[in-house]
Design a protein around this motif. Structure first.
Motif, PDB file in Angstrom:
ATOM      1  N   UNK A  32      -3.111   1.807  -4.113  1.00 24.56           N
ATOM      2  CA  UNK A  32      -3.379   3.123  -3.542  1.00 24.56           C
ATOM      3  C   UNK A  32      -4.683   3.646  -4.099  1.00 24.56           C
ATOM      4  N   UNK A  33      -5.215   4.664  -3.425  1.00 28.90           N
ATOM      5  CA  UNK A  33      -6.410   5.333  -3.932  1.00 28.90           C
ATOM      6  C   UNK A  33      -6.135   6.829  -4.013  1.00 28.90           C
ATOM      7  N   UNK A  34      -7.126   7.590  -4.369  1.00 26.35           N
ATOM      8  CA  UNK A  34      -6.934   9.018  -4.622  1.00 26.35           C
ATOM      9  C   UNK A  34      -6.528   9.806  -3.378  1.00 26.35           C
ATOM     10  N   UNK A  35      -6.752   9.256  -2.173  1.00 31.72           N
ATOM     11  CA  UNK A  35      -6.340   9.971  -0.963  1.00 31.72           C
ATOM     12  C   UNK A  35      -4.840  10.202  -0.914  1.00 31.72           C
ATOM     13  N   UNK A  36      -4.063   9.349  -1.580  1.00 29.56           N
ATOM     14  CA  UNK A  36      -2.611   9.517  -1.570  1.00 29.56           C
ATOM     15  C   UNK A  36      -2.206  10.808  -2.276  1.00 29.56           C
ATOM     16  N   UNK A  37      -3.072  11.342  -3.119  1.00 26.52           N
ATOM     17  CA  UNK A  37      -2.783  12.582  -3.843  1.00 26.52           C
ATOM     18  C   UNK A  37      -3.423  13.808  -3.198  1.00 26.52           C
ATOM     19  N   UNK A  38      -4.061  13.624  -2.037  1.00 26.88           N
ATOM     20  CA  UNK A  38      -4.734  14.741  -1.364  1.00 26.88           C
ATOM     21  C   UNK A  38      -3.726  15.817  -0.977  1.00 26.88           C
ATOM     22  N   UNK A  74       0.835  -1.200   0.000  1.00 21.96           N
ATOM     23  CA  UNK A  74       0.000   0.000   0.000  1.00 21.96           C
ATOM     24  C   UNK A  74       0.864   1.242   0.000  1.00 21.96           C
ATOM     25  N   UNK A  75       0.502   2.201  -0.826  1.00 24.41           N
ATOM     26  CA  UNK A  75       1.174   3.492  -0.867  1.00 24.41           C
ATOM     27  C   UNK A  75       0.271   4.512  -0.201  1.00 24.41           C
ATOM     28  N   UNK A  76       0.786   5.162   0.845  1.00 23.59           N
ATOM     29  CA  UNK A  76       0.019   6.141   1.613  1.00 23.59           C
ATOM     30  C   UNK A  76       0.839   7.416   1.758  1.00 23.59           C
ATOM     31  N   UNK A  77       0.165   8.505   2.098  1.00 24.37           N
ATOM     32  CA  UNK A  77       0.839   9.797   2.264  1.00 24.37           C
ATOM     33  C   UNK A  77       0.521  10.363   3.643  1.00 24.37           C
ATOM     34  N   UNK A  78       1.231   9.917   4.687  1.00 24.38           N
ATOM     35  CA  UNK A  78       0.954  10.406   6.039  1.00 24.38           C
ATOM     36  C   UNK A  78       1.516  11.789   6.338  1.00 24.38           C
ATOM     37  N   UNK A  79       2.347  12.336   5.458  1.00 27.84           N
ATOM     38  CA  UNK A  79       3.025  13.607   5.742  1.00 27.84           C
ATOM     39  C   UNK A  79       2.791  14.589   4.594  1.00 27.84           C
ATOM     40  N   UNK A  80       3.843  14.896   3.857  1.00 29.80           N
ATOM     41  CA  UNK A  80       3.751  15.867   2.764  1.00 29.80           C
ATOM     42  C   UNK A  80       3.060  15.267   1.542  1.00 29.80           C
ATOM     43  N   UNK A  81       2.475  16.127   0.718  1.00 30.79           N
ATOM     44  CA  UNK A  81       1.801  15.634  -0.486  1.00 30.79           C
ATOM     45  C   UNK A  81       2.796  15.168  -1.544  1.00 30.79           C
ATOM     46  N   UNK A  82       2.325  14.318  -2.420  1.00 33.55           N
ATOM     47  CA  UNK A  82       3.142  13.796  -3.511  1.00 33.55           C
ATOM     48  C   UNK A  82       2.520  14.227  -4.841  1.00 33.55           C
ATOM     49  N   UNK A  83       3.355  14.494  -5.815  1.00 34.42           N
ATOM     50  CA  UNK A  83       2.867  14.810  -7.156  1.00 34.42           C
ATOM     51  C   UNK A  83       2.509  13.500  -7.862  1.00 34.42           C
ATOM     52  N   UNK A 101      -0.512  16.337   3.151  1.00 36.03           N
ATOM     53  CA  UNK A 101      -1.245  15.492   2.207  1.00 36.03           C
ATOM     54  C   UNK A 101      -2.663  15.202   2.692  1.00 36.03           C
ATOM     55  N   UNK A 102      -3.445  16.229   2.920  1.00 36.78           N
ATOM     56  CA  UNK A 102      -4.817  16.040   3.378  1.00 36.78           C
ATOM     57  C   UNK A 102      -4.950  16.265   4.869  1.00 36.78           C
ATOM     58  N   UNK A 103      -6.189  16.305   5.320  1.00 39.66           N
ATOM     59  CA  UNK A 103      -6.465  16.456   6.749  1.00 39.66           C
ATOM     60  C   UNK A 103      -5.949  15.239   7.522  1.00 39.66           C
ATOM     61  N   UNK A 104      -5.578  15.406   8.791  1.00 36.11           N
ATOM     62  CA  UNK A 104      -5.068  14.265   9.567  1.00 36.11           C
ATOM     63  C   UNK A 104      -6.014  13.059   9.546  1.00 36.11           C
ATOM     64  N   UNK A 105      -7.315  13.301   9.637  1.00 29.52           N
ATOM     65  CA  UNK A 105      -8.276  12.194   9.652  1.00 29.52           C
ATOM     66  C   UNK A 105      -8.246  11.418   8.330  1.00 29.52           C
ATOM     67  N   UNK A 106      -8.062  12.131   7.229  1.00 25.18           N
ATOM     68  CA  UNK A 106      -7.980  11.472   5.916  1.00 25.18           C
ATOM     69  C   UNK A 106      -6.717  10.637   5.820  1.00 25.18           C
TER      70      UNK A 106
END
Length: 126
Positions: free
Chosen positions: A44-50, A15-24, A56-61
């Protein structure tokens, strides 16, 4: 004692996730292509690009994506796509039962040290 995850095998889902900074998007795809070339199946899903400001998105996301990846029995490793800033915002939202229920490889760097330390500590005490 610590329950270690099994080693990765060709064909394993990661699984690819973005817990910190956003990714291009192009960087995400380049990394996913590298994982495919190694024989793994990146998931992965679209949340990884938030993106929410500089994270990279709200903490809850971010924590929801991490939780879903961790609780999915078909996923054998969780890979943070970026370091940067923001992972410490997740600490109060993380659940150590994820680790106890299904030990997985967790890979990250830079700011992910906060979550890696949480993971290491909880792997030892559960």
């Amino acid at each position: 004692g610590r329950r270690l995850p099994r080693r990765l095998l060709v064909g394993d889902r990661v699984a690819l996730v973005a817990p910190a900074s956003p990714v291009r998007g192009e960087d995400l795809e380049r990394g996913a292509d590298e994982l495919r070339a190694l024989g793994f199946v990146p998931v992965y899903d679209q949340r990884v690009l938030a993106r929410h400001g500089y994270v990279a998105g709200l903490p809850q996301t971010r924590v929801a994506a991490l939780a879903e990846a961790w609780r999915d029995p078909s996923i054998r490793a969780v890979i943070a796509v970026r370091g940067g800033y923001g992972s410490q915002q997740l600490l109060p939202l993380l659940d150590p039962r994820w680790i106890a229920d299904d030990p997985k490889i967790f890979l990250g760097y830079s700011d992910l040290t906060a979550v890696l330390a949480w993971h290491s500590y909880n792997s030892d005490v559960l």
